[in-house]
Motif scaffolding. Structure first.
Motif, PDB file in Angstrom:
ATOM      1  N   ARG A 157      -2.836   7.410 -11.742  1.00  0.00           N
ATOM      2  CA  ARG A 157      -2.259   7.354 -10.523  1.00  0.00           C
ATOM      3  C   ARG A 157      -3.004   6.823  -9.268  1.00  0.00           C
ATOM      4  NH1 ARG A 157      -1.623  13.622 -10.410  1.00  0.00           N
ATOM      5  NH2 ARG A 157      -1.541  13.521  -8.258  1.00  0.00           N
ATOM      6  N   LEU A 158      -4.378   6.563  -9.681  1.00  0.00           N
ATOM      7  CA  LEU A 158      -5.443   6.266  -8.699  1.00  0.00           C
ATOM      8  C   LEU A 158      -5.847   5.020  -8.399  1.00  0.00           C
ATOM      9  CD1 LEU A 158      -8.026   9.344  -9.209  1.00  0.00           C
ATOM     10  CD2 LEU A 158      -6.808   8.840  -7.012  1.00  0.00           C
ATOM     11  N   ILE A 159      -5.240   4.244  -9.287  1.00  0.00           N
ATOM     12  CA  ILE A 159      -5.441   2.544  -9.134  1.00  0.00           C
ATOM     13  C   ILE A 159      -4.242   1.915  -9.590  1.00  0.00           C
ATOM     14  CG2 ILE A 159      -6.502   2.210 -11.377  1.00  0.00           C
ATOM     15  CD1 ILE A 159      -8.788   0.727  -9.613  1.00  0.00           C
ATOM     16  N   SER A 160      -3.952   0.713  -8.803  1.00  0.00           N
ATOM     17  CA  SER A 160      -2.952  -0.093  -9.269  1.00  0.00           C
ATOM     18  C   SER A 160      -3.560  -1.428 -10.066  1.00  0.00           C
ATOM     19  CB  SER A 160      -2.207  -0.815  -7.823  1.00  0.00           C
ATOM     20  OG  SER A 160      -3.141  -1.498  -7.305  1.00  0.00           O
ATOM     21  N   THR A 161      -2.626  -2.292 -10.854  1.00  0.00           N
ATOM     22  CA  THR A 161      -3.236  -3.246 -11.437  1.00  0.00           C
ATOM     23  C   THR A 161      -3.835  -4.405 -10.438  1.00  0.00           C
ATOM     24  OG1 THR A 161      -1.446  -3.202 -12.956  1.00  0.00           O
ATOM     25  CG2 THR A 161      -2.323  -5.251 -12.937  1.00  0.00           C
ATOM     26  N   LYS A 162      -3.185  -4.532  -9.517  1.00  0.00           N
ATOM     27  CA  LYS A 162      -3.668  -5.387  -8.421  1.00  0.00           C
ATOM     28  C   LYS A 162      -5.248  -4.921  -8.051  1.00  0.00           C
ATOM     29  CE  LYS A 162      -3.053  -7.835  -3.833  1.00  0.00           C
ATOM     30  NZ  LYS A 162      -4.554  -7.559  -3.589  1.00  0.00           N
ATOM     31  N   ASP A 163      -5.346  -3.841  -7.843  1.00  0.00           N
ATOM     32  CA  ASP A 163      -6.643  -3.046  -7.397  1.00  0.00           C
ATOM     33  C   ASP A 163      -7.658  -3.466  -8.489  1.00  0.00           C
ATOM     34  OD1 ASP A 163      -6.019  -2.388  -5.058  1.00  0.00           O
ATOM     35  OD2 ASP A 163      -5.604  -0.318  -5.708  1.00  0.00           O
ATOM     36  N   VAL A 164      -6.989  -3.195  -9.903  1.00  0.00           N
ATOM     37  CA  VAL A 164      -8.094  -3.679 -10.873  1.00  0.00           C
ATOM     38  C   VAL A 164      -8.547  -4.977 -10.874  1.00  0.00           C
ATOM     39  CG1 VAL A 164      -8.554  -3.450 -13.436  1.00  0.00           C
ATOM     40  CG2 VAL A 164      -6.939  -1.661 -12.115  1.00  0.00           C
ATOM     41  N   ILE A 165      -7.583  -6.036 -10.729  1.00  0.00           N
ATOM     42  CA  ILE A 165      -7.996  -7.292 -10.775  1.00  0.00           C
ATOM     43  C   ILE A 165      -9.078  -7.682  -9.573  1.00  0.00           C
ATOM     44  CG2 ILE A 165      -7.087  -9.599 -10.294  1.00  0.00           C
ATOM     45  CD1 ILE A 165      -4.342  -8.872 -11.548  1.00  0.00           C
ATOM     46  N   ASP A 166      -8.768  -7.067  -8.455  1.00  0.00           N
ATOM     47  CA  ASP A 166      -9.734  -7.089  -7.381  1.00  0.00           C
ATOM     48  C   ASP A 166     -11.150  -6.408  -7.851  1.00  0.00           C
ATOM     49  OD1 ASP A 166      -7.947  -8.254  -5.882  1.00  0.00           O
ATOM     50  OD2 ASP A 166      -7.696  -6.541  -4.739  1.00  0.00           O
ATOM     51  N   ALA A 167     -11.158  -5.427  -8.673  1.00  0.00           N
ATOM     52  CA  ALA A 167     -12.717  -4.646  -8.988  1.00  0.00           C
ATOM     53  C   ALA A 167     -13.108  -5.938 -10.107  1.00  0.00           C
ATOM     54  CB  ALA A 167     -12.202  -3.421  -9.496  1.00  0.00           C
ATOM     55  N   VAL A 168     -12.414  -6.253 -10.618  1.00  0.00           N
ATOM     56  CA  VAL A 168     -12.913  -7.139 -11.941  1.00  0.00           C
ATOM     57  C   VAL A 168     -13.533  -8.501 -11.423  1.00  0.00           C
ATOM     58  CG1 VAL A 168     -12.454  -8.748 -13.981  1.00  0.00           C
ATOM     59  CG2 VAL A 168     -11.564  -6.202 -13.802  1.00  0.00           C
ATOM     60  N   GLU A 223     -14.762  -8.616  -8.463  1.00  0.00           N
ATOM     61  CA  GLU A 223     -15.953  -8.197  -7.784  1.00  0.00           C
ATOM     62  C   GLU A 223     -17.221  -8.020  -8.796  1.00  0.00           C
ATOM     63  OE1 GLU A 223     -17.731  -3.978  -5.713  1.00  0.00           O
ATOM     64  OE2 GLU A 223     -15.579  -3.999  -6.202  1.00  0.00           O
ATOM     65  N   ALA A 224     -16.659  -7.523 -10.036  1.00  0.00           N
ATOM     66  CA  ALA A 224     -17.700  -7.352 -11.110  1.00  0.00           C
ATOM     67  C   ALA A 224     -18.338  -8.782 -11.439  1.00  0.00           C
ATOM     68  CB  ALA A 224     -17.146  -6.567 -12.339  1.00  0.00           C
ATOM     69  N   TYR A 225     -17.459  -9.660 -11.752  1.00  0.00           N
ATOM     70  CA  TYR A 225     -17.833 -11.197 -11.995  1.00  0.00           C
ATOM     71  C   TYR A 225     -18.677 -11.698 -11.208  1.00  0.00           C
ATOM     72  CZ  TYR A 225     -14.374 -11.095 -16.115  1.00  0.00           C
ATOM     73  OH  TYR A 225     -13.748 -10.728 -17.050  1.00  0.00           O
ATOM     74  N   ARG A 226     -18.401 -11.512  -9.728  1.00  0.00           N
ATOM     75  CA  ARG A 226     -19.293 -12.073  -8.740  1.00  0.00           C
ATOM     76  C   ARG A 226     -20.588 -11.372  -8.679  1.00  0.00           C
ATOM     77  NH1 ARG A 226     -14.114 -11.906  -5.657  1.00  0.00           N
ATOM     78  NH2 ARG A 226     -13.543 -14.081  -5.454  1.00  0.00           N
ATOM     79  N   ALA A 227     -20.634 -10.367  -8.809  1.00  0.00           N
ATOM     80  CA  ALA A 227     -21.861  -9.361  -8.565  1.00  0.00           C
ATOM     81  C   ALA A 227     -22.775  -9.825  -9.690  1.00  0.00           C
ATOM     82  CB  ALA A 227     -21.761  -7.743  -8.692  1.00  0.00           C
ATOM     83  N   GLN A 286     -17.502  -4.545 -15.419  1.00  0.00           N
ATOM     84  CA  GLN A 286     -16.215  -4.259 -15.104  1.00  0.00           C
ATOM     85  C   GLN A 286     -15.701  -2.703 -15.213  1.00  0.00           C
ATOM     86  OE1 GLN A 286     -15.421  -7.494 -18.483  1.00  0.00           O
ATOM     87  NE2 GLN A 286     -13.627  -7.258 -17.462  1.00  0.00           N
ATOM     88  N   ASP A 287     -16.111  -1.862 -15.972  1.00  0.00           N
ATOM     89  CA  ASP A 287     -15.839  -0.509 -16.073  1.00  0.00           C
ATOM     90  C   ASP A 287     -16.561   0.010 -14.895  1.00  0.00           C
ATOM     91  OD1 ASP A 287     -14.891  -0.765 -18.703  1.00  0.00           O
ATOM     92  OD2 ASP A 287     -16.900  -0.712 -19.511  1.00  0.00           O
TER      93      ASP A 287
END
Length: 348
Positions: free
Chosen positions: A13-24, A26-30, A304-305
């Motif tokens: 309930r706490l995250i959408s697919t779009k939000d996960v794409i953004d988080a991933v 962010e992970a790759y850039r970091a 990513q996690d």
């Protein structure tokens, strides 16, 4: 300080697919900006049952450390123990204090962020006119890939292959019901591959599942299934003239699909075009022509996690979800506010 417990339904309930794409992303850039510490992950084979992986990542900008345990292949678990055949758990630590701030179910996160990784690669490496997917493998991760990719492109059809007619029928029903995307069951892997603009492989293969002469010019390949030595999905010859992009160079040359063409001498390490974070940062180009074959070798990264779990944790705090509990016992404090028991670092 409270530790937050988040169960699987709450994570969902706490995250959408779009939000996960953004988080991933962010992970790759970091990762390619020097903001990540990520030791090599540990995998333990537990024959005849299954396997378990442990991945640890530190995001310096977010001041969070994550540790994930992820298991799979335990097919007798439901009958014998009443638990799933694959499970995941993520621990989040505040890097400033190393206090455990969250324990959350990680089984959804692994699937979501792996699907999101494929979607990020599609944005950067697939042809702009790509419309047809081929899915070799029809399990949970194949579904996750389609869910994420549908956020970044219009999918006109999915050509799917599986040795099990029942699994193929269930996959077709699920995808068509959830997304309204027609699924074309194919008689063979070759039939599916030859129709693909984007090829997704999510099997547990231990030898080539896809042959080089089946792959059309301009195809983008998302290689998901190989994350340990002994696994393989692609004919190494596919790599010979392809643009090869990896998530982590150190992981992929040791444990990913890329290991096989390197081991055979088909490509050299210098032939690997980029880590995907380098493309996101604009340091290297993505797809440069409609004719080139592109391969994204994804072994999965702890960062990513980390970024995905961090987004879920922030959303939980904002929405007052989850169960806070007293896990850490506070020690006596000095006058300056420091913990007396931990005022000096240990010599151990």
């Amino acid at each position: 300080m409270k530790t937050l417990l988040l169960k699987k339904d709450e994570v969902r309930r706490l995250i959408s697919t779009k939000d996960v794409i953004d988080a991933v992303e962010e992970a790759y850039r970091a990762f390619n900006s020097g903001l990540v510490e990520q030791p090599g992950y540990t995998g333990i084979h537990l024959p005849p049952h299954g396997e378990i992986d442990f991945k640890i990542g530190y995001h310096k900008a977010g001041e969070l450390i994550s540790m994930k345990a992820s298991s799979g292949g335990f097919t007798e678990n439901p009958a014998l123990y009443g638990v799933p055949n694959g499970m995941g758990t993520i621990l989040l630590f505040d890097a400033r204090s190393c206090a455990l701030i969250c324990i959350m179910d990680g089984s959804l996160i692994t699937g979501l962020r792996t699907g999101a990784a494929g979607a990020v690669s599609v944005k950067l490496l697939a042809r702009k006119d790509a419309r047809r997917l081929a899915s070799i493998g029809t399990g949970n991760q194949a579904r996750m890939q389609i869910r994420a990719i549908s956020e970044v492109m219009k999918i006109e059809a999915v050509h799917a292959a599986n040795r099990s007619p029942d699994a193929l029928a269930a996959f077709k029903a699920d995808i068509e019901r959830e997304f309204g995307i027609p699924v074309m069951p194919e008689q063979s892997v070759r039939d599916a591959v030859e129709k693909a603009d984007i090829l997704i492989t999510t099997t547990r293969g231990s030898g080539p599942v896809v042959e080089a002469d089946w792959v059309r010019p301009g195809t983008h390949i998302i290689a998901i299934g190989t994350d340990q030595r002994g696994k393989q999905e692609l004919d190494p010859e596919i790599f010979r003239d392809a643009k090869v992009v990896v998530d982590s160079l150190s992981q992929c040359v040791e444990k990913g699909e890329t290991w096989h063409p390197l081991n055979r001498g088909i490509i050299a390490r210098s032939d690997i075009h980029a880590e995907i974070g380098e493309i996101l940062l604009g340091r290297k180009p993505g797809r440069e022509s409609d004719a080139e074959v592109t391969i994204f070798d994804s072994t999965g990264m702890a960062i990513q996690d980390n970024t995905t779990a961090a987004a879920i944790y922030r959303n939980a705090l904002a929405g007052n979800l989850g169960m806070p509990f007293d896990f850490l016992e506070p020690g006596p404090r000095l006058k300056d506010g420091k913990d007396k028991d931990n005022a000096q670092p240990s010599d151990h």
